[in-house]
Design a protein around this motif. Structure first.
Motif, PDB file in Angstrom:
ATOM      1  N   ASP A   1      -2.786  17.751   0.484  1.00  0.00           N
ATOM      2  CA  ASP A   1      -2.414  18.029   1.860  1.00  0.00           C
ATOM      3  C   ASP A   1      -1.679  16.793   2.369  1.00  0.00           C
ATOM      4  O   ASP A   1      -2.218  15.685   2.311  1.00  0.00           O
ATOM      5  CB  ASP A   1      -3.673  18.298   2.697  1.00  0.00           C
ATOM      6  N   ASN A   2      -0.450  16.970   2.825  1.00  0.00           N
ATOM      7  CA  ASN A   2       0.393  15.851   3.213  1.00  0.00           C
ATOM      8  C   ASN A   2      -0.164  15.191   4.475  1.00  0.00           C
ATOM      9  O   ASN A   2      -0.037  15.711   5.582  1.00  0.00           O
ATOM     10  CB  ASN A   2       1.819  16.340   3.444  1.00  0.00           C
ATOM     11  N   GLU A   3      -0.754  14.004   4.329  1.00  0.00           N
ATOM     12  CA  GLU A   3      -1.396  13.335   5.447  1.00  0.00           C
ATOM     13  C   GLU A   3      -0.402  12.782   6.470  1.00  0.00           C
ATOM     14  O   GLU A   3      -0.794  12.439   7.590  1.00  0.00           O
ATOM     15  CB  GLU A   3      -2.307  12.207   4.946  1.00  0.00           C
ATOM     16  N   VAL A   4       0.859  12.707   6.123  1.00  0.00           N
ATOM     17  CA  VAL A   4       1.854  12.321   7.116  1.00  0.00           C
ATOM     18  C   VAL A   4       1.760  13.260   8.323  1.00  0.00           C
ATOM     19  O   VAL A   4       1.875  12.839   9.473  1.00  0.00           O
ATOM     20  CB  VAL A   4       3.267  12.367   6.510  1.00  0.00           C
ATOM     21  N   SER A   5       1.529  14.548   8.054  1.00  0.00           N
ATOM     22  CA  SER A   5       1.352  15.558   9.105  1.00  0.00           C
ATOM     23  C   SER A   5       0.485  16.654   8.525  1.00  0.00           C
ATOM     24  O   SER A   5       0.968  17.688   8.075  1.00  0.00           O
ATOM     25  CB  SER A   5       2.714  16.103   9.555  1.00  0.00           C
ATOM     26  N   ASN A   6      -0.840  16.421   8.520  1.00  0.00           N
ATOM     27  CA  ASN A   6      -1.727  17.256   7.713  1.00  0.00           C
ATOM     28  C   ASN A   6      -1.879  18.675   8.250  1.00  0.00           C
ATOM     29  O   ASN A   6      -1.552  18.977   9.394  1.00  0.00           O
ATOM     30  CB  ASN A   6      -3.093  16.581   7.544  1.00  0.00           C
ATOM     31  N   SER A   7      -2.407  19.565   7.412  1.00  0.00           N
ATOM     32  CA  SER A   7      -2.679  20.944   7.811  1.00  0.00           C
ATOM     33  C   SER A   7      -3.752  20.933   8.887  1.00  0.00           C
ATOM     34  O   SER A   7      -4.761  20.230   8.771  1.00  0.00           O
ATOM     35  CB  SER A   7      -3.144  21.767   6.607  1.00  0.00           C
ATOM     36  N   ARG A   8      -3.542  21.740   9.943  1.00  0.00           N
ATOM     37  CA  ARG A   8      -4.443  21.684  11.086  1.00  0.00           C
ATOM     38  C   ARG A   8      -4.411  22.996  11.864  1.00  0.00           C
ATOM     39  O   ARG A   8      -3.481  23.792  11.716  1.00  0.00           O
ATOM     40  CB  ARG A   8      -4.034  20.540  12.013  1.00  0.00           C
ATOM     41  N   VAL A   9      -5.417  23.202  12.690  1.00  0.00           N
ATOM     42  CA  VAL A   9      -5.473  24.375  13.546  1.00  0.00           C
ATOM     43  C   VAL A   9      -6.125  23.968  14.864  1.00  0.00           C
ATOM     44  O   VAL A   9      -7.026  23.122  14.884  1.00  0.00           O
ATOM     45  CB  VAL A   9      -6.243  25.531  12.875  1.00  0.00           C
TER      46      VAL A   9
ATOM     47  N   GLY B   1       4.771   4.839   7.885  1.00  0.00           N
ATOM     48  CA  GLY B   1       3.342   5.029   7.656  1.00  0.00           C
ATOM     49  C   GLY B   1       3.154   5.302   6.174  1.00  0.00           C
ATOM     50  O   GLY B   1       2.596   6.328   5.772  1.00  0.00           O
ATOM     51  N   LEU B   2       3.654   4.373   5.346  1.00  0.00           N
ATOM     52  CA  LEU B   2       3.715   4.596   3.907  1.00  0.00           C
ATOM     53  C   LEU B   2       2.346   4.819   3.288  1.00  0.00           C
ATOM     54  O   LEU B   2       2.216   5.497   2.268  1.00  0.00           O
ATOM     55  CB  LEU B   2       4.395   3.397   3.228  1.00  0.00           C
ATOM     56  N   ASP B   3       1.297   4.264   3.900  1.00  0.00           N
ATOM     57  CA  ASP B   3      -0.041   4.371   3.340  1.00  0.00           C
ATOM     58  C   ASP B   3      -0.600   5.784   3.416  1.00  0.00           C
ATOM     59  O   ASP B   3      -1.599   6.091   2.756  1.00  0.00           O
ATOM     60  CB  ASP B   3      -0.988   3.399   4.045  1.00  0.00           C
ATOM     61  N   THR B   4       0.004   6.683   4.197  1.00  0.00           N
ATOM     62  CA  THR B   4      -0.522   8.041   4.304  1.00  0.00           C
ATOM     63  C   THR B   4      -0.161   8.912   3.111  1.00  0.00           C
ATOM     64  O   THR B   4      -0.730   9.994   2.937  1.00  0.00           O
ATOM     65  CB  THR B   4       0.006   8.719   5.583  1.00  0.00           C
ATOM     66  N   VAL B   5       0.777   8.482   2.287  1.00  0.00           N
ATOM     67  CA  VAL B   5       1.214   9.304   1.153  1.00  0.00           C
ATOM     68  C   VAL B   5       0.415   8.988  -0.107  1.00  0.00           C
ATOM     69  O   VAL B   5      -0.161   9.876  -0.728  1.00  0.00           O
ATOM     70  CB  VAL B   5       2.722   9.119   0.894  1.00  0.00           C
ATOM     71  N   ALA B   6       0.352   7.746  -0.513  1.00  0.00           N
ATOM     72  CA  ALA B   6      -0.304   7.378  -1.773  1.00  0.00           C
ATOM     73  C   ALA B   6      -1.205   6.166  -1.567  1.00  0.00           C
ATOM     74  O   ALA B   6      -1.302   5.289  -2.430  1.00  0.00           O
ATOM     75  CB  ALA B   6       0.746   7.090  -2.847  1.00  0.00           C
ATOM     76  N   GLY B   7      -1.881   6.127  -0.434  1.00  0.00           N
ATOM     77  CA  GLY B   7      -2.565   4.917   0.001  1.00  0.00           C
ATOM     78  C   GLY B   7      -3.621   4.359  -0.916  1.00  0.00           C
ATOM     79  O   GLY B   7      -3.807   3.143  -0.990  1.00  0.00           O
ATOM     80  N   ASN B   8      -4.357   5.222  -1.644  1.00  0.00           N
ATOM     81  CA  ASN B   8      -5.459   4.734  -2.474  1.00  0.00           C
ATOM     82  C   ASN B   8      -5.053   4.380  -3.902  1.00  0.00           C
ATOM     83  O   ASN B   8      -5.892   3.893  -4.684  1.00  0.00           O
ATOM     84  CB  ASN B   8      -6.592   5.768  -2.521  1.00  0.00           C
TER      85      ASN B   8
END
Length: 367
Positions: free
Chosen positions: A60-68, A155-162
Motif C-alpha cells: 500500500d503506497n504510504e505516500v498516499s495510503n488507501s483510506r476510507v 518524503g522519501l522515507d514513505t516508500v522504502a523507509g525500512n
C-alpha cells in the motif's frame, strides 16, 4: 511463471484501471447539512535493490495510503460545524517492507486512524479544531504543484523507509532509508488547532497535542505554520514555512522547514524545500517537472528530483537521492497511474556503503 506477488500486483492494478467513475457518495439536507463517504485505494508494486539482492512486494503506497472516511457537515448561519472520521485501511505500508521481514498484508489497528475530529469553521474568526488529525506542520515540507505528488514527493522515507543500506562487504549496515532521508514533516496527533482566515493570501496556524494512539507515549507536540497561496500573471504559487517541537522526557527536539512550488501556464513547474533539525541534520530538495495535455483521458505529469542531506545518522554523513517519475491521470475514472524510479546514496566516516535503488509502480483510485 511470474512470482505470485507480481501476479497479485498486476491483477490489482488492472482491476483499478478498468474501474469506472462512481457518483459522489453524498447526502444533503435542506438546512445546509450533508453526509459524505469518501476514500481511495492506492496499491503498488515496490521493487528494491540494495546492491546485493533485489526484493519485490505488493504494497500500500504510504505516500498516499488507501483510506476510507465519513464527513458530516452542518451550517449554522455563516459558520460550519464539521465532523470527520478518516482511517487507513490497514494494508501493509510501503515503508514497512525490508530485507529482514515484511508486515502482514492486512493488519488494521488504531494507529491507522488519521482523523477523528470536530471543527468549527467561521467566516471571520478562522477555524477551530479538536481531536485526532494533522498538526499544523503536516504537509509544510510538501508544497508541490508538479502533479506527481501521489507517488513522488519530499518524503522519501514513505516508500522504502525500512530497507537498509549494505556495506561495501555486502552486510546489512543497520542504517535505514528512514534514518537518512527525512523531510521533518509532522504527522497527526490528538490536538487542538487553530487556522486563521486568509489574510492577503497568507494563512497562519498553531497546534498543541499528544500521541493519543500509541500506548505509554507521553511525548508533547507543539507547532506553528504559515502558508501562502496565490496566482501571479497566470503562474500558480504555493508555499509554507513551519516550526515544530517535540518534548520527550523534558528534552526538546526542534525542526524548522518549509517548501515552495510554482506552476507556469506552460506546464513547467519548480518545487523547492529545505529543513533543519537543531543539532541533528539538515537537507535541501529540488524538483523540476512538466504537466502535458498529450492524451484526452487526462494530464500527463513528469518530474525529476534531487535530495541532499547531511549529518543525519552521524556528524559528517551525507545522503543523496535522484528520482524520476511519471503520473498519468484518467479523469473519467478518478484514477492516476504512476511509475517512479529512484536511486539512494549514503556515506559516512565509519563504513563504505553500496548504492541502492527502488521502483514504485501503482494506481490510485479515489471515490
Amino acid at each position: 511463471m511470474l512470482p505470485e506477488n507480481i501476479l497479485l500486483s498486476v491483477a490489482a492494478l488492472l482491476a483499478l484501471s478498468t474501474t469506472t467513475a462512481v457518483a459522489e457518495l453524498k447526502y444533503s439536507n435542506d438546512t445546509g447539512g450533508s453526509v459524505k463517504l469518501y476514500g481511495q485505494f492506492n496499491p503498488a508494486y515496490l521493487s528494491f535493490d540494495d546492491g546485493v539482492a533485489s526484493y519485490g512486494d505488493l504494497v500500500d503506497n504510504e505516500v498516499s495510503n488507501s483510506r476510507v472516511g465519513i464527513e458530516v457537515k452542518q451550517e449554522f448561519g455563516s459558520s460550519v460545524l464539521i465532523f470527520d472520521f478518516l482511517t487507513g485501511m490497514g494494508f501493509g505500508q510501503s515503508s514497512n517492507y525490508s530485507q529482514t521481514g515484511d508486515p502482514d498484508f492486512f493488519n488494521w489497528d488504531r494507529t491507522f486512524v488519521r482523523e477523528l475530529q470536530l471543527s468549527l469553521k467561521t467566516e471571520n474568526a478562522g477555524t477551530f479544531t479538536f481531536g485526532q488529525g494533522s498538526m499544523t506542520t503536516d504537509g509544510v515540507a510538501q508544497s508541490d504543484l508538479s502533479g506527481t505528488k501521489v507517488a513522488m514527493y519530499n518524503g522519501l522515507d514513505t516508500v522504502a523507509g525500512n530497507y537498509e543500506f549494505r556495506t561495501a562487504a555486502g552486510a546489512l549496515s543497520g542504517v535505514e532509508i528512514d534514518d537518512t532521508f527525512t523531510s521533518f514533516d509532522s504527522s497527526r496527533r490528538g490536538r487542538i488547532r487553530y487556522d486563521s482566515p486568509s489574510l492577503n493570501n497568507f494563512t497562519f496556524s498553531a497546534a498543541y497535542g499528544t500521541n493519543i494512539l500509541t500506548p505509554n507515549n507521553d511525548d508533547i507536540f507543539a507547532d506553528a505554520a504559515v502558508r501562502y497561496k496565490n496566482e501571479i500573471a497566470g503562474t500558480k504559487i504555493i508555499g509554507s514555512l513551519g516550526f515544530s517541537r517535540r518534548t520527550r522526557n523534558g528534552v526538546d527536539r526542534d525542526d524548522t522547514f518549509g517548501s515552495i512550488s510554482g506552476l507556469h501556464p506552460s506546464g513547467f513547474n519548480l518545487t523547492l524545500a529545505a529543513g533543519s533539525r537543531k543539532d541533528s541534520g539538515s537537507y535541501s530538495f529540488a524538483k523540476v517537472g512538466y504537466i502535458a495535455d498529450w492524451l484526452s483521458v487526462g494530464k500527463t505529469s513528469m518530474a525529476v528530483d534531487f535530495y541532499n542531506g547531511s549529518d543525519f545518522v552521524t556528524d559528517g554523513s551525507s545522503s543523496k537521492s535522484v528520482g524520476f517519475g511519471v503520473v498519468q491521470k484518467f479523469d473519467a475514472a478518478n484514477l492516476e497511474t504512476y511509475l517512479v524510479v529512484r536511486s539512494y546514496e549514503y556515506a559516512d566516516s565509519t563504513n563504505s556503503y553500496l548504492d541502492a535503488s527502488s521502483v514504485l509502480f501503482g494506481s490510485r483510485w479515489k471515490f
